[in-house]
Write a protein that holds these residues in place. Structure first.
Motif: not given
Length: 252
Positions: A29-43
């Motif tokens: 779950e931690n890996e998925w949330r980290t990856a999802a946060r990177i993908v959604k980062d608008p920058s």
């Protein structure tokens, strides 16, 4: 792909987590949330997303250096609403910079006037040929493959820390450049039939109701637009004489 919550064994319904998924997790779950946060980062998505959200981003060229101008925004005070600008990405002075709203309004007026001229609609009115549709499908698949590849890099970076942030930035730049080329190639094929059945006197209404994507199809297919830099001591107002438009021609 990387955004699927089932990758981490999490069930979702209408955008909300509802518990454990019936499918076994393939990452923590931690890996998925980290990856999802990177993908959604608008920058990380600015370069590509700007081509969808703004009518002229990436389509207009700096009159000084020919670089594709990008969208930017800023406010003049803490309480003021952000204003959008098109700016040349090249460092240093003497490059184009233009408030978005008056430029977009001017280009819209020019396009509507052009499309109402005799014969202009014929360039967009013919249905797409079979080979054009096949080419469109091929280009769409290439775009999907590139985005999935990028998602894979995001996922790997979240899991292992490799590629490094610097390497990931280079990968992003390369893939975004390829996506931009594909988008450009798709533009003309998508334009076929876009104005089929639209009469000249219906053009203003069609344009006002058209999505940003459809407007971009017309502009990219028919126009090359340069924005010249503001001259020294020139008033800080929109000057349409700084907008140079070259019309593309195709055999009909």
């Amino acid at each position: 792909m990387v955004m699927r919550s089932t990758n981490a064994g999490i069930a979702m319904h209408k955008g909300k987590e509802t518990g454990k998924s019936e499918f076994p997790p393939i990452v923590s779950e931690n890996e998925w949330r980290t990856a999802a946060r990177i993908v959604k980062d608008p920058s990380r998505r600015t370069q590509f997303d700007a081509r969808i959200k703004h009518m002229l981003a990436g389509l207009i060229l700096c009159g000084q250096c020919e670089a594709r101008m990008k969208i930017s925004s800023r406010s003049q005070s803490a309480s003021a609403t952000n204003r959008n600008y098109y700016k040349c990405p090249t460092k240093g002075g003497g490059h184009a910079f233009q408030t978005a709203a008056p430029l977009e309004e001017f280009i819209s007026d020019v396009v509507v006037s052009y499309l109402q001229q005799p014969g202009s609609l014929a360039l967009f009115g013919a249905p797409a040929e079979r080979d054009e549709l096949e080419r469109m499908t091929e280009l769409q698949q290439q775009a999907v493959t590139l985005r999935e590849r990028l998602d894979g890099y995001y996922e790997e970076a979240a899991k292992t820390g490799s590629p490094s942030p610097a390497a990931l930035a280079k990968i992003e730049s390369s893939i975004f450049a390829e996506l931009e080329k594909i988008e450009s190639q798709m533009s003309h094929a998508r334009g076929a039939g876009i104005l089929a059945g639209v009469a000249p006197d219906e053009i203003p209404q069609w344009w006002n109701q058209a999505s940003v994507e459809k407007r971009r199809m017309v502009i990219e297919d028919r126009m090359v637009i340069h924005i010249d830099p503001v001259r020294k001591a020139a008033p800080r107002v929109f000057d349409k004489s700084r907008v140079r438009i070259d019309w593309k021609t195709y055999a009909v």
